[in-house]
Design an enzyme around this catalytic site. Structure first.
Site, mmCIF file in Angstrom:
data_model
loop_
_atom_site.group_PDB
_atom_site.id
_atom_site.type_symbol
_atom_site.label_atom_id
_atom_site.label_comp_id
_atom_site.label_asym_id
_atom_site.label_seq_id
_atom_site.Cartn_x
_atom_site.Cartn_y
_atom_site.Cartn_z
ATOM 1 N N HIS A 44 -24.795 -86.181 61.394
ATOM 2 C CA HIS A 44 -24.541 -86.803 60.090
ATOM 3 C C HIS A 44 -25.579 -86.276 59.105
ATOM 4 O O HIS A 44 -26.778 -86.440 59.300
ATOM 5 C CB HIS A 44 -24.632 -88.327 60.181
ATOM 6 C CG HIS A 44 -24.302 -89.008 58.882
ATOM 7 N ND1 HIS A 44 -23.026 -89.430 58.564
ATOM 8 C CD2 HIS A 44 -25.086 -89.318 57.801
ATOM 9 C CE1 HIS A 44 -23.038 -89.979 57.361
ATOM 10 N NE2 HIS A 44 -24.267 -89.915 56.887
ATOM 11 N N CYS A 45 -25.104 -85.636 58.059
ATOM 12 C CA CYS A 45 -26.003 -85.011 57.087
ATOM 13 C C CYS A 45 -26.204 -85.950 55.898
ATOM 14 O O CYS A 45 -25.251 -86.235 55.165
ATOM 15 C CB CYS A 45 -25.441 -83.676 56.607
ATOM 16 S SG CYS A 45 -26.497 -82.844 55.389
ATOM 17 N N PRO A 46 -27.417 -86.435 55.665
ATOM 18 C CA PRO A 46 -27.638 -87.332 54.525
ATOM 19 C C PRO A 46 -27.549 -86.616 53.182
ATOM 20 O O PRO A 46 -27.334 -87.262 52.162
ATOM 21 C CB PRO A 46 -29.058 -87.864 54.774
ATOM 22 C CG PRO A 46 -29.722 -86.806 55.586
ATOM 23 C CD PRO A 46 -28.648 -86.215 56.443
#
Length: 275
Positions: free
Chosen positions: A106-108
């Site tokens: 999951h890429c913020p």
């Protein structure tokens, strides 16, 4: 949640600084063309991987999700939050609240998961970030070596094409213009090594056909272990086929037979098997 907005603001300010203080000291249209192309690819690829669905698995109703898993589903593959049996390489993302096929991480910075559906555009986005930062760094350094005290930037292509863009550089003192170029160069130079390292890690994963989640948690997954406990990557088909699969040039299940170990049982899946 606000990291994508911060990133957009940072790149917008960096490009504005390059446009107003670096380009006026550069002769020719090549610099403006490179800067526009880099920003365009960055914006398009970033928007694509942020808005694209990363291959969510269909979520069942709350009642179905709360029910006990069927007998044929193992505890390891069953997702109690979504109420479904996850295929291999899928994982539940707590931040998105969904199971993602081919989950990478999951890429913020894009506020989205990276999975089978957007992994190619995410790679292009990371590569464009590195290229854009390298270009900003190079332009700032080149402009700093070309600019001279008292220069009116009359020979710059951008000043002839759009004279208002040169107004800030002409109105500023040589020290202010040099400080703007120096700050852009320093910031880009500091950001370039970690970004390049991240791109190198992404490339390594693509060539080896392994996800970030699998590389971090490979000791927890039985199919990455031989009977003697040594590491094995059952998805590796060689660099060329791995890259073709990553970019969608071939079917994920095509070619060869995969040997995957589940709970010390070696299972052979044919070309029609789901990997």
């Amino acid at each position: 949640r606000f990291l994508p907005a911060y990133m957009c603001l940072a790149f917008a300010l960096a490009h504005a600084s390059a446009l107003l203080f670096s380009l006026p000291a550069v002769d020719g249209a090549w610099a403006a063309a490179l800067l526009a192309a880099a920003f365009g690819v960055l914006a398009l690829s970033g928007g694509r991987c942020a808005l694209a669905e990363p291959s969510y698995l269909p979520r069942r109703s709350a009642a179905a999700a709360a029910a006990a898993p069927p007998r044929e589903a193992s505890q390891a593959s069953w997702c109690f939050a979504c109420g479904l049996s996850r295929p291999m390489r899928a994982k539940h993302c707590r931040k998105c609240g969904r199971c993602v096929r081919g989950f990478d991480h999951h890429c913020p910075w894009i506020n989205n998961c990276v999975g089978e559906g957007n992994r190619a555009s995410f790679y292009v986005f990371v590569a464009s970030v590195v290229a854009d930062v390298a270009l900003l760094c190079s332009l700032a350094l080149y402009a700093a070596t070309r600019a001279a005290p008292g220069d009116d930037y009359g020979g710059a292509w951008v000043c002839g094409a759009w004279p208002p863009l040169c107004a800030p550089a002409r109105a500023s003192s040589a020290a202010v213009a040099a400080a703007m170029r120096g700050s852009l160069f320093g910031t880009a130079l500091v950001a370039l090594p970690p970004l390049s390292l991240f791109l190198a890690n992404r490339t390594r994963n693509v060539v080896a056909n392994i996800t970030t989640n699998e590389r971090i948690n490979m000791k927890r997954y039985a199919h990455f272990k031989r009977y003697d406990g040594s590491f094995i990557n059952p998805f590796d088909r060689g660099p060329l086929r791995n890259c073709q699969q990553y970019w969608g040039c071939c079917d994920a299940a095509a070619g060869g037979r995969l040997r995957v170990q589940y709970s010390r049982e070696l299972v052979e899946e044919g070309e029609a098997g789901d990997v």
